[in-house]
Design an enzyme around this catalytic site. Structure first.
Site, short mmCIF file in Angstrom:
data_model
loop_
_atom_site.label_atom_id
_atom_site.label_comp_id
_atom_site.label_asym_id
_atom_site.label_seq_id
_atom_site.Cartn_x
_atom_site.Cartn_y
_atom_site.Cartn_z
N ALA A 12 -31.58 25.47 9.50
CA ALA A 12 -31.54 24.01 9.60
C ALA A 12 -31.46 23.36 8.23
CB ALA A 12 -32.77 23.51 10.36
N ARG A 18 -20.14 16.75 8.10
CA ARG A 18 -19.17 16.22 9.06
C ARG A 18 -19.78 15.17 10.00
NH1 ARG A 18 -17.37 22.32 10.51
NH2 ARG A 18 -19.42 22.67 9.56
N LYS A 25 -28.26 16.36 10.28
CA LYS A 25 -27.58 16.73 11.53
C LYS A 25 -28.54 17.26 12.59
CE LYS A 25 -24.94 20.51 11.70
NZ LYS A 25 -23.71 21.31 11.55
N SER A 107 -28.95 29.07 15.13
CA SER A 107 -28.48 27.92 14.35
C SER A 107 -29.12 26.65 14.89
CB SER A 107 -26.96 27.78 14.46
OG SER A 107 -26.35 28.71 13.63
N GLY A 108 -29.62 25.84 13.99
CA GLY A 108 -30.23 24.57 14.39
C GLY A 108 -29.25 23.61 15.01
N GLU A 161 -14.29 33.31 8.86
CA GLU A 161 -14.45 31.87 9.02
C GLU A 161 -13.09 31.20 9.15
OE1 GLU A 161 -17.58 30.23 9.36
OE2 GLU A 161 -17.79 32.38 9.74
N ASN A 383 -49.87 -14.78 43.70
CA ASN A 383 -48.46 -15.15 43.68
C ASN A 383 -48.23 -16.16 42.55
OD1 ASN A 383 -45.80 -14.99 45.40
ND2 ASN A 383 -46.03 -17.11 44.73
C1 UD1 Z 1 -21.30 28.96 11.36
C2 UD1 Z 1 -20.77 30.39 11.23
C3 UD1 Z 1 -19.55 30.53 12.12
C4 UD1 Z 1 -19.95 30.23 13.56
C5 UD1 Z 1 -20.60 28.86 13.68
C6 UD1 Z 1 -21.18 28.71 15.07
C7 UD1 Z 1 -21.26 31.13 8.93
C8 UD1 Z 1 -20.70 31.36 7.58
N1 UD1 Z 1 -20.41 30.65 9.85
O1 UD1 Z 1 -20.28 28.10 10.91
O2 UD1 Z 1 -19.05 31.85 12.05
O3 UD1 Z 1 -18.80 30.29 14.39
O4 UD1 Z 1 -21.68 28.71 12.73
O5 UD1 Z 1 -21.68 27.42 15.30
O6 UD1 Z 1 -22.42 31.41 9.16
N2 UD1 Z 1 -27.27 26.22 7.22
C9 UD1 Z 1 -28.34 26.50 6.40
N3 UD1 Z 1 -28.13 26.66 5.07
C10 UD1 Z 1 -26.88 26.57 4.53
C11 UD1 Z 1 -25.78 26.32 5.37
C12 UD1 Z 1 -26.01 26.15 6.72
O7 UD1 Z 1 -29.48 26.58 6.86
O8 UD1 Z 1 -26.76 26.73 3.31
C13 UD1 Z 1 -27.51 26.01 8.65
C14 UD1 Z 1 -26.99 24.67 9.13
O9 UD1 Z 1 -28.01 23.68 9.05
C15 UD1 Z 1 -26.61 24.95 10.58
C16 UD1 Z 1 -26.27 26.44 10.57
O10 UD1 Z 1 -26.81 26.97 9.39
O11 UD1 Z 1 -27.69 24.72 11.46
C17 UD1 Z 1 -24.76 26.68 10.58
O12 UD1 Z 1 -24.19 26.04 9.45
P1 UD1 Z 1 -22.79 25.29 9.51
O13 UD1 Z 1 -22.48 24.82 8.17
O14 UD1 Z 1 -22.78 24.33 10.63
O15 UD1 Z 1 -21.85 26.54 9.84
P2 UD1 Z 1 -20.48 26.53 10.63
O16 UD1 Z 1 -19.41 26.11 9.73
O17 UD1 Z 1 -20.62 25.82 11.92
CA CA Z 2 -22.17 24.57 12.83
#
Ligand code: UD1
Ligand code: CA
Length: 476
Positions: A12, A18, A25, A107-108, A161, A383
């Protein structure tokens, strides 16, 4: 520690660029709960020994929300090195050195996964004695996700990716859900070998998969039973879509529990709401936060209830209510505004164009039309005449109004608080009540009416009114 010990790492820390938002987010909400809250609720159902949440971007805000809602999650800070791989590195460092089980990475921003799916992923991973097992899904539109690249034998080779993919790789529709189980020893070893040589200059957790395969470790993949549950939220359009999918699930769940929901597309029910069988929800209705609706109640159409309790067989129509309690068999609406602290007794009524706040309205009592009732305690079978108002605010302080049982007020009564009307008291139409009214008294404050005969014919001669008056008087 036993072989089946489990640690869950929730990522998270990302910026969520984005989303283009002041709010991090993972704190954006669907179904009345932040994205990361959904992930933690699911994580809790799995019985892990450790739950860690990795934070960095807007850490104070994220931590404040977590501390309030998920106090047993451990916070781990990511440093300035970016990427999901780095996030997992810092989380691993924070685990006890003797931890020897499985690590589930969530993933958060992937809020819709259910505990069953994750349990199945864990069971499969353990049964196969895999070094890593990832969750994948087939999506019609895989844009933005990492793609799962398989070898000629069909086994997973690596994840690429979107931004690093060749056209051929980008054409693959099997995506990485961003959810994995690792044997901790394998993760510790291979996480040290990833680098930032990629389009985003980040440490990718996904690179661990290719490295494990390169070292002939066993990597497994589970296909998610429901592709929509792997939905990741990166922008506002995906936030709305995830919210819609979640809502659809919640609506289905209540329909199966015996709730009639006429129009699922325009009915929004938060995750924490509780509905009894034989509740009916009419179109354009939002039931938010911790609403509790008892059996037989009908809510809607065009109604928003927040943290509101509705009793058995009550009817609430075209209403906006927040932190209110509506008694059994009471009726509310249309066009009623119930603000915090409104408590309507059994069989009571709050009718059209009525606003209430911090108001206890007793059993069988009615506030039927055009009223404001604030800071008031009203007894039973009262009333309030149309347009009765509690004037509770003297420009400096708020004051209370007390109304005893069986009181009836005339239309357009103004109750200037602090004031008390004893049981059975009555007020004349238009009364401005500034002094307490003893039980059983009639309060009149309007001066007696005086009619000046012939005034119109004398002062408005030749008008339609004067002519009409003359006609009526000559017919008498
Ligand atoms: C990531 C995956 C991708 C997958 C997708 C699924 C990687 C490199 N890519 O891409 O293969 O299909 O999720 O939803 O892992 N986060 C951190 N620290 C950081 C960067 C990100 O904790 O330095 C956390 C973000 O808060 C988020 C999660 O990791 O909750 C995913 O990060 P995000 O940047 O959204 O990755 P995606 O591009 O979606
Ligand atoms: Ca993501």
């Amino acid at each position: 520690m036993s072989e089946n010990a489990l640690a869950i790492i929730v990522l998270a820390a990302g910026q969520g660029t984005r989303m283009k938002s002041r709010l991090p987010k993972v704190l954006h909400e669907i179904g009345g709960r932040p994205l990361v809250g959904h992930v933690l609720t699911t994580a809790h159902a799995l019985g892990a020994q450790h739950i860690e949440v990795v934070v960095r971007h807007e850490r104070e805000q994220v931590i404040a929300t977590l501390a309030e809602q998920y106090p047993d999650a451990r916070i781990v800070d990511q440093d300035e090195i970016p990427g999901t791989g780095r996030a997992v590195q810092v989380a691993l460092d924070a685990l006890p050195d003797d931890f020897d089980g499985d690590v589930l990475v969530l993933s958060g921003d992937v809020p819709l996964l259910e505990a069953d799916t994750l349990q199945h992923l864990l069971d499969g991973h353990r049964a196969a004695s895999a070094a890593a097992t990832l969750l994948s899904a087939h999506l019609d539109d895989p844009t933005g996700y990492g793609r799962v690249i398989r070898g000629a034998d069909g086994a997973v080779e690596r994840i690429v990716e979107q931004k690093d993919a060749t056209d051929a790789e980008a054409a693959v529709t099997e995506i990485n859900a961003g959810v994995y189980v690792f044997r901790v020893a394998a993760l510790r070893t291979f996480l040290t070998r990833i680098d930032q040589n990629n389009a985003q200059g980040e440490l990718y957790l996904t690179d661990v998969i290719g490295l494990l395969r390169g070292a002939a470790e066993h990597v497994a993949a589970e296909l998610a039973p429901d592709a929509a549950s792997t939905f990741g939220v990166n922008d506002r359009a995906q936030l709305a879509e995830a919210g819609r999918v979640l809502n659809q699930r919640i609506v289905r769940r209540w329909q199966r529990e015996g709730v009639t929901i006429i129009d699922p597309a325009t009915t929004w029910i938060d995750d924490d709401v509780v509905l009894a069988p034989d509740v009916t929800v009419l179109p354009n209705t939002q039931l938010l936060r911790a609403c509790v609706i008892a059996t037989g109640a009908t809510i809607g159409p065009d109604t928003t209830l927040v943290d509101t309790e509705v009793g058995e067989d009550a009817v609430v129509k075209r209403t906006d209510a927040n932190l209110a309690v509506i008694g059994a068999r009471a009726t509310v609406g249309p066009f009623s505004f119930l603000r915090p602290g409104t408590v309507l007794g059994e069989g009571g009524k709050i009718g059209a164009y009525v606003e209430t706040k911090n108001a206890q309205i007793g059993e069988g009592s009615k506030v039927p039309h055009l009223s404001y009732v604030g800071d008031a305690v009203i007894g039973r079978h009262v009333n309030l005449g149309a347009s009765t108002i509690t004037a509770n605010y003297d420009d400096v302080n708020k004051h209370r109004t007390e109304i005893g049982d069986e009181v009836h007020t005339g239309s357009h009564t103004v109750l200037v608080a602090p004031v008390r009307l004893g049981a059975g008291a009555k007020t004349g139409a238009g009364a401005v009540v500034r002094k307490d009214v003893p039980a059983g008294s009639l309060a009149m404050s309007v001066a007696p009416q005086r009619n000046i005969e012939g005034w119109v014919e004398k002062n408005r001669a030749g008008t339609g009114a004067a002519d009409a008056a003359a006609r009526e008087r000559s017919a008498e």
